[in-house]
Design a protein around this motif. Structure first.
Motif, mmCIF file in Angstrom:
data_model
loop_
_atom_site.group_PDB
_atom_site.id
_atom_site.type_symbol
_atom_site.label_atom_id
_atom_site.label_comp_id
_atom_site.label_asym_id
_atom_site.label_seq_id
_atom_site.Cartn_x
_atom_site.Cartn_y
_atom_site.Cartn_z
ATOM 1 N N GLU A 1 21.609 -0.226 21.707
ATOM 2 C CA GLU A 1 21.104 1.094 22.103
ATOM 3 C C GLU A 1 20.266 1.724 20.994
ATOM 4 N N LEU A 2 19.837 0.929 20.013
ATOM 5 C CA LEU A 2 19.110 1.463 18.868
ATOM 6 C C LEU A 2 17.864 2.238 19.294
ATOM 7 N N ASP A 3 17.069 1.686 20.186
ATOM 8 C CA ASP A 3 15.847 2.360 20.623
ATOM 9 C C ASP A 3 16.171 3.722 21.245
ATOM 10 N N THR A 4 17.165 3.761 22.103
ATOM 11 C CA THR A 4 17.566 5.015 22.757
ATOM 12 C C THR A 4 18.018 6.041 21.723
ATOM 13 N N MET A 5 18.824 5.601 20.749
ATOM 14 C CA MET A 5 19.327 6.516 19.718
ATOM 15 C C MET A 5 18.188 7.076 18.870
ATOM 16 N N LEU A 6 17.250 6.215 18.478
ATOM 17 C CA LEU A 6 16.140 6.663 17.632
ATOM 18 C C LEU A 6 15.199 7.602 18.383
ATOM 19 N N GLY B 1 13.698 11.750 18.057
ATOM 20 C CA GLY B 1 12.276 11.972 17.780
ATOM 21 C C GLY B 1 11.682 11.059 16.722
ATOM 22 N N ILE B 2 12.322 9.926 16.474
ATOM 23 C CA ILE B 2 11.852 8.991 15.444
ATOM 24 C C ILE B 2 10.666 8.186 15.970
ATOM 25 N N THR B 3 9.597 8.126 15.170
ATOM 26 C CA THR B 3 8.402 7.352 15.514
ATOM 27 C C THR B 3 8.052 6.308 14.462
ATOM 28 N N THR B 4 8.632 6.454 13.267
ATOM 29 C CA THR B 4 8.334 5.544 12.160
ATOM 30 C C THR B 4 9.644 5.004 11.598
ATOM 31 N N LEU B 5 9.657 3.707 11.314
ATOM 32 C CA LEU B 5 10.846 3.058 10.768
ATOM 33 C C LEU B 5 10.540 2.428 9.424
ATOM 34 N N ILE B 6 11.475 2.553 8.501
ATOM 35 C CA ILE B 6 11.427 1.823 7.234
ATOM 36 C C ILE B 6 12.513 0.761 7.337
ATOM 37 N N LEU B 7 12.128 -0.506 7.230
ATOM 38 C CA LEU B 7 13.079 -1.617 7.366
ATOM 39 C C LEU B 7 13.413 -2.186 5.995
ATOM 40 N N THR B 8 14.707 -2.255 5.693
ATOM 41 C CA THR B 8 15.170 -2.807 4.420
ATOM 42 C C THR B 8 16.316 -3.773 4.678
ATOM 43 N N GLY B 9 16.619 -4.590 3.676
ATOM 44 C CA GLY B 9 17.805 -5.425 3.757
ATOM 45 C C GLY B 9 17.526 -6.905 3.729
ATOM 46 N N TRP B 10 18.562 -7.635 4.037
ATOM 47 C CA TRP B 10 18.530 -9.096 4.047
ATOM 48 C C TRP B 10 18.210 -9.534 5.455
ATOM 49 N N LYS B 11 17.302 -10.256 5.800
ATOM 50 C CA LYS B 11 16.372 -11.034 5.057
ATOM 51 C C LYS B 11 14.988 -10.896 5.660
ATOM 52 N N VAL C 1 0.828 -1.204 0.000
ATOM 53 C CA VAL C 1 0.000 0.000 0.000
ATOM 54 C C VAL C 1 0.863 1.254 0.000
ATOM 55 N N ALA C 2 0.262 2.352 -0.451
ATOM 56 C CA ALA C 2 0.928 3.650 -0.448
ATOM 57 C C ALA C 2 0.933 4.224 0.963
ATOM 58 N N VAL C 3 2.040 4.880 1.313
ATOM 59 C CA VAL C 3 2.156 5.546 2.608
ATOM 60 C C VAL C 3 2.812 6.907 2.401
ATOM 61 N N VAL C 4 2.435 7.852 3.260
ATOM 62 C CA VAL C 4 3.038 9.182 3.257
ATOM 63 C C VAL C 4 3.684 9.369 4.626
ATOM 64 N N LEU C 5 4.991 9.633 4.633
ATOM 65 C CA LEU C 5 5.759 9.692 5.869
ATOM 66 C C LEU C 5 6.342 11.078 6.110
ATOM 67 N N ASP C 6 6.538 11.398 7.369
ATOM 68 C CA ASP C 6 7.180 12.638 7.781
ATOM 69 C C ASP C 6 8.678 12.366 7.892
ATOM 70 N N PRO C 7 9.513 12.990 7.029
ATOM 71 C CA PRO C 7 10.942 12.681 7.064
ATOM 72 C C PRO C 7 11.617 13.035 8.387
ATOM 73 N N ALA C 8 11.074 13.986 9.124
ATOM 74 C CA ALA C 8 11.684 14.377 10.398
ATOM 75 C C ALA C 8 11.464 13.331 11.485
ATOM 76 N N LYS C 9 10.461 12.474 11.313
ATOM 77 C CA LYS C 9 10.135 11.470 12.327
ATOM 78 C C LYS C 9 10.365 10.046 11.847
ATOM 79 N N THR C 10 11.011 9.908 10.678
ATOM 80 C CA THR C 10 11.202 8.595 10.062
ATOM 81 C C THR C 10 12.684 8.284 9.929
ATOM 82 N N ALA C 11 13.029 7.029 10.184
ATOM 83 C CA ALA C 11 14.404 6.561 9.980
ATOM 84 C C ALA C 11 14.389 5.344 9.060
#
Length: 192
Positions: A103-108, A112-122, A17-27
């Motif tokens: 420490e990924l959660d703490t860093m994100l 102010g990150i609330t949305t994640l885009i997950l890519t990669g293997w696997k 599906v299509a999504v519209v994301l806020d770049p300031a809150k997305t990693a």
């Protein structure tokens, strides 16, 4: 005594599906597109790396926070077309869920990150398990199916199914259901 065969019909996963994301809150998170995996898995080098590279170039222009995680430890030579750039977060994990023991959660959250885009293997491994870890921590997750892969079509199917039917189930693939995962495609992701 007769035996009958039980035939199960596995439902097709919902369309991306299509999504519209806020770049300031997305990693953007990138997993395991590294030499030693690409040597064993041609799909990683031939299909996945080019798709992620195109998307990565697009999100870098928007200034998206990008983080790279691998369990490869001393073997973490990222393929050049998707290699980390200056300012990207790099972290090493000991589990498929890239939040576990890091420490990924703490860093994100500090950024102010609330949305994640997950890519990669696997998709049936680190992408699935990190999506579970992310939603348990309150993130909304987007998985572009053209920017992840796996060794077999079966593993790709299982990964998609698990992502949508995990703890914060989104079996119908509702776009950006809060604290759940959505399947999308890189050409269906826009930013406002």
């Amino acid at each position: 005594m007769s035996q009958s065969l039980l035939t199960l019909q596995i439902p097709a996963p919902p369309d991306p599906v299509a999504v519209v994301l806020d770049p300031a809150k997305t990693a953007l998170l990138v997993f395991d597109i590294v030499d030693h995996i690409a040597e064993r898995q041609p799909k990683c080098r031939e299909q996945l790396a080019p798709a992620v590279a195109v998307f990565l170039a697009r999100v870098r222009q928007l200034g998206l926070l990008t983080a790279y995680g691998t369990r490869a430890h001393n073997l973490k030579t990222w393929l050049p077309e998707v290699a980390p750039a200056s300012g990207d977060i790099e972290f090493e994990s000991k589990a498929q869920d890239r939040f576990y023991g890091t420490e990924l959660d703490t860093m994100l959250k500090a950024k102010g990150i609330t949305t994640l885009i997950l890519t990669g293997w696997k998709i049936s491994g680190s992408v699935t398990y990190t999506s579970v870890g992310a939603t348990l921590r309150g993130y909304t997750v987007v998985v572009p199916i053209d920017a992840t892969s796996d060794a077999t079509d079966y593993e790709i199917f299982v990964g998609k199914y698990q992502i949508l039917n995990q703890n914060s189930a989104n079996a119908t693939n509702e776009p950006l259901k809060p604290k759940a995962s959505t399947l999308s495609r890189t050409d269906l992701i826009t930013f406002r």
